[in-house]
Design an enzyme around this catalytic site. Structure first.
Site, short mmCIF file in Angstrom:
data_model
loop_
_atom_site.label_atom_id
_atom_site.label_comp_id
_atom_site.label_asym_id
_atom_site.label_seq_id
_atom_site.Cartn_x
_atom_site.Cartn_y
_atom_site.Cartn_z
N CYS A 129 0.81 -1.22 0.00
CA CYS A 129 0.00 0.00 0.00
C CYS A 129 0.84 1.27 0.00
O CYS A 129 0.57 2.22 -0.75
CB CYS A 129 -0.96 0.00 1.20
SG CYS A 129 -0.18 -0.46 2.75
N HIS A 242 -2.84 6.33 4.63
CA HIS A 242 -1.40 6.44 4.84
C HIS A 242 -0.92 7.81 4.33
O HIS A 242 -1.35 8.27 3.27
CB HIS A 242 -0.65 5.35 4.08
CG HIS A 242 -0.83 3.97 4.63
ND1 HIS A 242 -1.50 3.71 5.80
CD2 HIS A 242 -0.40 2.77 4.15
CE1 HIS A 242 -1.47 2.40 6.03
NE2 HIS A 242 -0.82 1.81 5.04
#
Length: 337
Positions: A129, A242
């Site tokens: 990710c 994130h």
């Protein structure tokens, strides 16, 4: 339009559930869909397009007649079941780290290296990710100015560590507010009101496995085996999204204005960069979106040809589920299934 038989392995997990949403939202051409999981999760119900389905226990027979299998069930299950699914005729798009660095397996971010899907041999790997959102933002600059060096510090949400880590954040926060102690179940330290500079296990070189993923995957995706990448991966008390503080050094000089112009035209990138008016991406506002958001773009003070920026993305969507579905769409586009 031709339609396809799709299976999701790990359908009850956070990424699996997000895959279901993304398939719905993007109107993926599905003929039949099947939801698979471990024996423990078999029998649970999931919903797709308003219809409830029973989750089946994964088995060899479960992949018969499947065209595309989206995997998000961990590396060990992928190693076991991906070859079986391929033997039954499916193309596997795997979200684990099991096959990412296999030389026979494409590692694909559609905005960066879509053509790599053409040489798959049954399995296509979905990158980490934190790597995905970084290369989506950096590759457009690399194509114009050639990046030599990347230094990145990540601020990664607890959802990247699974449901137990999410529970850790919730339970620890309540415990602190109530003056109680809570023993972390998923993470090596308390995450509430804290940050943890460790994601995954440490390697002998002092980097963690997560950090080594960012190094090796970036090189493979961008087809740049010699690019220098130095990451520090940190877990923060955020549910979804994130964030990354990134500094790059380019071969050719680049200004912040040039970078903004490049990124404003880049696929999958949204520039939010007016810091004087507090306009820059933050994870709470990016959660639920598929693009990669970039702000705080500025000339770096440490490198002559340096540029610094702030990159934010939804780790469950573009960092996992959406990227996987986009890879499936490439298979259709290139008539590979």
């Amino acid at each position: 339009m031709k339609s396809y038989n799709v299976a999701i392995l790990g359908a009850t997990g956070a990424v699996g559930q997000t895959m279901i949403k993304v398939l719905e939202e993007r109107n993926f051409p599905i003929n039949e869909i099947k939801f698979l999981a471990s024996e423990r999760s078999a029998g649970k119900e999931v919903e797709y397009m308003g219809v409830k389905y029973k989750v089946e226990a994964v088995s060899e027979d479960a992949f018969k007649g499947i065209d595309i299998a989206l995997f998000s069930a961990g590396g060990e299950r992928s190693k076991k079941w991906a070859p079986i699914a391929v033997s039954k005729g499916a193309v596997v798009i795997d979200n684990s780290s099991a096959f990412r660095m296999d030389s026979d397996v494409p590692l694909v971010v559609p905005e960066v290296n879509p053509e790599d899907v053409k040489w798959h041999k049954g399995i296509i790997a979905n990158p980490n990710c934190s790597t995905i959102q970084m290369v989506v933002a950096l590759y457009p600059i690399h194509k114009v100015k050639k990046i030599k060096r990347i230094i990145v510090a990540t601020y990664q949400a607890v959802s990247g560590a699974g449901a137990t880590a999410i529970a850790d954040l919730e339970n620890e926060t309540k415990a602190v507010m109530e003056g109680r102690y809570y023993y972390p179940q998923a993470l090596p330290h308390h995450i509430a009101f804290n940050v943890i500079p460790r994601i995954d296990n440490f390697e002998p070189n002092g980097y963690t496995k997560e950090e080594m993923k960012m190094i090796n995957e970036t090189r493979k995706i961008m087809h740049e085996p010699d690019i220098k990448v130095s990451p520090t991966c940190v877990r923060v008390p955020v549910y979804v999204g994130h964030s990354e503080a990134v500094t790059i050094e380019t071969e050719l000089p680049i200004t912040a204005e040039e970078a903004r112009e490049i990124l404003m035209k880049a696929p999958g990138v949204i520039v939010e960069d007016d810091p004087i008016n507090n306009v820059y991406p933050v994870p709470i506002e990016v959660a639920g979106k598929d693009d990669v958001f970039v702000g705080r773009i500025r000339k770096d003070a440490g490198f002559e040809n340096g540029l610094s920026m702030w990159i934010v993305g939804d780790n469950l969507r573009k960092g996992a589920a959406t990227n996987a579905v986009q890879i499936a769409e490439l298979l259709i586009k290139y008539e590979l299934i």
